[in-house]
Structure formats: C-alpha cells, structure tokens
Design a protein around this motif. Structure first.
Motif, mmCIF file in Angstrom:
data_model
loop_
_atom_site.group_PDB
_atom_site.id
_atom_site.type_symbol
_atom_site.label_atom_id
_atom_site.label_comp_id
_atom_site.label_asym_id
_atom_site.label_seq_id
_atom_site.Cartn_x
_atom_site.Cartn_y
_atom_site.Cartn_z
ATOM 1 N N LEU A 3 0.925 -1.202 0.212
ATOM 2 C CA LEU A 3 -0.088 0.046 -0.015
ATOM 3 C C LEU A 3 0.762 1.345 -0.067
ATOM 4 C CD1 LEU A 3 -2.751 -0.943 2.570
ATOM 5 C CD2 LEU A 3 -2.851 -1.229 0.090
ATOM 6 N N LEU A 4 2.173 1.170 0.299
ATOM 7 C CA LEU A 4 2.973 2.385 0.260
ATOM 8 C C LEU A 4 3.111 2.772 -1.236
ATOM 9 C CD1 LEU A 4 5.722 1.401 2.764
ATOM 10 C CD2 LEU A 4 4.082 2.940 2.988
ATOM 11 N N PRO A 5 3.581 3.907 -1.395
ATOM 12 C CA PRO A 5 3.672 4.441 -2.914
ATOM 13 C C PRO A 5 4.905 4.039 -3.644
ATOM 14 C CG PRO A 5 3.911 6.293 -1.565
ATOM 15 C CD PRO A 5 3.433 5.053 -0.617
ATOM 16 N N SER A 258 19.273 3.721 0.972
ATOM 17 C CA SER A 258 18.210 3.810 2.103
ATOM 18 C C SER A 258 19.189 4.354 3.306
ATOM 19 C CB SER A 258 17.881 2.290 2.643
ATOM 20 O OG SER A 258 16.953 1.752 1.649
ATOM 21 N N ASP A 259 20.393 4.213 3.446
ATOM 22 C CA ASP A 259 20.934 4.870 4.624
ATOM 23 C C ASP A 259 21.728 5.956 4.154
ATOM 24 O OD1 ASP A 259 20.501 2.521 5.995
ATOM 25 O OD2 ASP A 259 22.372 1.333 5.622
ATOM 26 N N HIS A 260 21.849 6.244 2.985
ATOM 27 C CA HIS A 260 22.688 7.430 2.590
ATOM 28 C C HIS A 260 22.037 8.265 1.521
ATOM 29 C CE1 HIS A 260 25.914 5.669 5.127
ATOM 30 N NE2 HIS A 260 25.978 4.613 4.254
ATOM 31 N N PRO A 261 21.229 9.388 2.038
ATOM 32 C CA PRO A 261 20.610 9.965 0.783
ATOM 33 C C PRO A 261 21.265 10.447 -0.423
ATOM 34 C CG PRO A 261 19.565 10.561 2.739
ATOM 35 C CD PRO A 261 20.718 9.723 3.180
ATOM 36 N N GLU A 262 22.623 10.905 0.085
ATOM 37 C CA GLU A 262 23.561 11.262 -0.952
ATOM 38 C C GLU A 262 23.900 10.327 -2.004
ATOM 39 O OE1 GLU A 262 25.929 10.661 2.918
ATOM 40 O OE2 GLU A 262 23.687 11.255 2.497
ATOM 41 N N MET A 263 24.011 9.223 -1.504
ATOM 42 C CA MET A 263 24.161 8.035 -2.594
ATOM 43 C C MET A 263 22.954 7.910 -3.641
ATOM 44 S SD MET A 263 26.419 5.743 -3.519
ATOM 45 C CE MET A 263 26.613 4.273 -4.135
ATOM 46 N N ALA A 264 21.981 8.174 -3.015
ATOM 47 C CA ALA A 264 20.697 8.018 -3.920
ATOM 48 C C ALA A 264 20.792 9.157 -4.888
ATOM 49 C CB ALA A 264 19.334 8.075 -2.909
ATOM 50 N N ALA A 265 21.173 10.344 -4.373
ATOM 51 C CA ALA A 265 21.300 11.467 -5.098
ATOM 52 C C ALA A 265 22.345 11.367 -6.348
ATOM 53 C CB ALA A 265 21.513 12.678 -4.469
ATOM 54 N N PHE A 266 23.434 10.743 -5.814
ATOM 55 C CA PHE A 266 24.368 10.383 -7.102
ATOM 56 C C PHE A 266 24.127 9.395 -8.024
ATOM 57 C CE2 PHE A 266 27.708 7.064 -8.105
ATOM 58 C CZ PHE A 266 28.520 7.851 -8.903
ATOM 59 N N LEU A 267 23.170 8.474 -7.568
ATOM 60 C CA LEU A 267 22.952 7.500 -8.587
ATOM 61 C C LEU A 267 21.815 8.089 -9.543
ATOM 62 C CD1 LEU A 267 22.299 4.500 -6.155
ATOM 63 C CD2 LEU A 267 24.134 4.643 -7.902
ATOM 64 N N THR A 278 14.470 0.513 1.596
ATOM 65 C CA THR A 278 13.744 -0.247 2.551
ATOM 66 C C THR A 278 12.381 0.424 2.919
ATOM 67 O OG1 THR A 278 14.939 1.013 4.185
ATOM 68 C CG2 THR A 278 15.849 -1.137 3.776
ATOM 69 N N SER A 279 11.511 -0.230 3.877
ATOM 70 C CA SER A 279 10.096 0.416 3.861
ATOM 71 C C SER A 279 10.162 1.731 4.587
ATOM 72 C CB SER A 279 9.074 -0.619 4.385
ATOM 73 O OG SER A 279 9.810 -1.052 5.753
ATOM 74 N N ASP A 280 11.014 1.745 5.618
ATOM 75 C CA ASP A 280 11.087 2.940 6.445
ATOM 76 C C ASP A 280 11.735 4.009 5.660
ATOM 77 O OD1 ASP A 280 13.551 1.418 6.565
ATOM 78 O OD2 ASP A 280 14.098 2.360 8.322
ATOM 79 N N ALA A 281 12.857 3.814 4.742
ATOM 80 C CA ALA A 281 13.442 4.847 3.967
ATOM 81 C C ALA A 281 12.576 5.275 2.797
ATOM 82 C CB ALA A 281 14.797 4.250 3.479
ATOM 83 N N LEU A 282 11.454 4.719 2.352
ATOM 84 C CA LEU A 282 10.667 4.792 1.176
ATOM 85 C C LEU A 282 10.046 6.330 0.964
ATOM 86 C CD1 LEU A 282 9.780 3.729 -1.425
ATOM 87 C CD2 LEU A 282 7.607 3.026 -0.258
#
Length: 299
Positions: A3-5, A258-267, A278-282
């Motif tokens: 049910l999460l987006p 999930s642990d490092h927002p800056e890694m997501a930004a890099f990707l 992970t569900s808590d980081a979604l």
C-alpha cells in the motif's frame, strides 16, 4: 507494504521464503529416501500429507512467492533465486547432510555456482518449478527473476540453460531475467553480461566488500566499509553507463540508498533507472530523489 507508494519490489529474497515458509532443505526432499531414519521422521512431521516430498517444496515456495507477487500486482516484483551461503543452507532442516563446511562461505559455493552443480541442481529445479507455477498457473506474470553472485558470463549461460531445460525460458511469456551486479567481474565485463540478461541490479553491500576487500562483519576493519567510497561509486557509474549502452535496465537493491540520501542523489545524477529502498526509508528517500530529479540532469 504494497500500500506504500512504490513502483514494485526491487528485491524479493527467495532464501527468506525458504526459511520462513518452507523450512526444509530442498535436497532433504529430493533425496528423502537416503536420509537417516530420525531425520526422515523430522521431515515427515513438516511435510505431513505429502507422499511426494518435492511437491511440498514447490507448493510452499510458490505460495510464498505468490503472496508477494499478488500483493504488488501488476507492479513488477524481482525475485532473486536462493542466495544462502553454505552455512545458512545447513541450518535448514536436513541441510547439514548436504552442505560442505567452508572457511569463507561468503566467497564460496553460493548463487549461480550452485544452480548448475550436481550437488544442488535438483534443488534449483524445484525453485524453477515453483516460479513456473506462480507465473504460468497463477497468472502472476509481473514476477521477474534475478541471478545472484554470477561470477562469469559462462556461468550465466549455464544457469539460463538449466532454467530452459526446466521450462523457464528468458523472453517467453514476457519473462525477464536480471543479474545481480555485486562482483568486480560484473562491472568489468558488464557488456558481456548485458548480452545474456535483461538488466542489472546493483548489490552495493557485496560490491563494496569485494571492491575494498573489507569484511563488514569484522569489528576491526568494519569502519573501512564505505558504500560511498570513490571506487564503489565509479563501479556503479560504469555499470549504469554500460547497461544503457546495451539498452538494458539497471537499478540498485543494496542498502546504500536507504542509509545515505547522498548516495541516492549520486545514482540519480548518473541516470540509474530504479532505486530499491527499505520500507522505512521509502518516503523520505523518494522525496529526496524527486528533489534531485527536478534540479539535475543525468550525467
């Protein structure tokens, strides 16, 4: 969680379904008659009602897989074939009789190397049978597959050949097969892997360990484990470039975004197609990704 987006499931781990839903080592079922009598009794208690013990495995595994695939349908669910290490397989009921003792299981007999080996191929065929049931009998064709720890393109070819002989053919009925990109060889030979598979999913945990030569479970050197290390980031960027050059999808299913927002930004700036969280980081990570996408173009 469905049910999460989200846009689906980037990594459903078959071994977790083994442990929570099946509980028995597959070879303890395919070779049930060869088990010691006491172990036969233990297996019989779990599989009561099944004259054919392998039918228990296929039934339970397909039910577990289908629960996830149905919850997220029609969004894609990428299922990774079993990737227990030998010491973890040994903990399943009956597993100790079929698993070797390895000094370094993380670098041992795991992933793709098991699927075509005479010591486990019959177990892998049961995994394939369960997937085939989910896709073809239950109609959950949103299920995609992923091969873990595939060391060489030749291994990939052998695994796909076993799958084909068991009735699962890449490309038939829309079946897509991805490879986990978690080894330096996956990075260096990305173009060759792209000819065999429909896409990549970066496993940043193992990729970091094997790129830096760090055992993150070692308390002494664990501080050196860094998924944002320049060498790891270079590997991720190279994989994205190589995948896109071959017209293949590439995502990441490792823990790093999930642990490092800056890694997501890099990707995102490098143009990755999907990021699993992970569900808590979604929610917080998705917000961050949307911000980056609105201000940056892929390099």
């Amino acid at each position: 969680l469905s049910l999460l987006p989200s846009d689906g499931v980037g990594l459903a781990r078959m071994e977790f379904i083994f442990a929570s839903w099946v509980g028995v080592h597959p070879l303890a079922l395919t070779r049930y008659d060869s088990l010691p009598l006491a172990l036969q009794h233990d297996v019989e208690r779990v599989t009561a009602g099944y004259a054919d013990k392998t039918a228990y495995f296929v039934d339970r595994l397909s039910q577990g897989i289908a629960t996830i695939a149905a919850a997220f349908h029609p969004r894609p669910v990428i299922l990774r074939f079993s990737d227990f290490k030998t010491n973890e397989y040994a903990r399943l009921l009956g597993g100790a009789a079929f698993e070797p003792t390895e000094q370094n299981p993380m670098l041992g007999w795991r992933g793709a190397s098991r699927y075509y080996h005479e010591g486990y191929e019959e177990g892998f065929r049961l995994e394939v049978a369960a997937v085939k049931r989910v896709r073809e009998e239950m109609g959950l064709d949103n299920l995609k597959l992923m091969i873990p720890f595939c060391r060489t393109p030749a291994e990939g070819e052998r695994v796909l050949a076993v799958m084909k002989s068991a009735g699962l053919v890449r490309g038939e009925r829309g079946l897509e097969v991805y490879v986990m990109a978690e080894l330096p060889s996956n990075v260096l030979l990305a173009a060759q892997f792209a000819r065999l598979f429909d896409g990549f999913s970066i496993g940043s945990n193992d990729l970091t360990q094997l790129t830096l030569g760090v055992d993150r479970d070692s308390s002494i050197i664990a501080p050196l484990f860094d998924e944002q290390n320049e060498a790891v980031q270079w590997s991720c960027a190279h994989l994205i470039e190589a995948a896109h050059a071959a017209g293949r999808h590439i995502g990441i299913c490792g823990q790093a975004p999930s642990d490092h927002p800056e890694m997501a930004a890099f990707l995102v700036t490098r143009g990755i197609d999907s990021i699993s969280l992970t569900s808590d980081a979604l929610i917080p990570a998705t917000r961050r990704i949307l911000e980056v996408e609105s201000t940056a173009r892929p390099a």
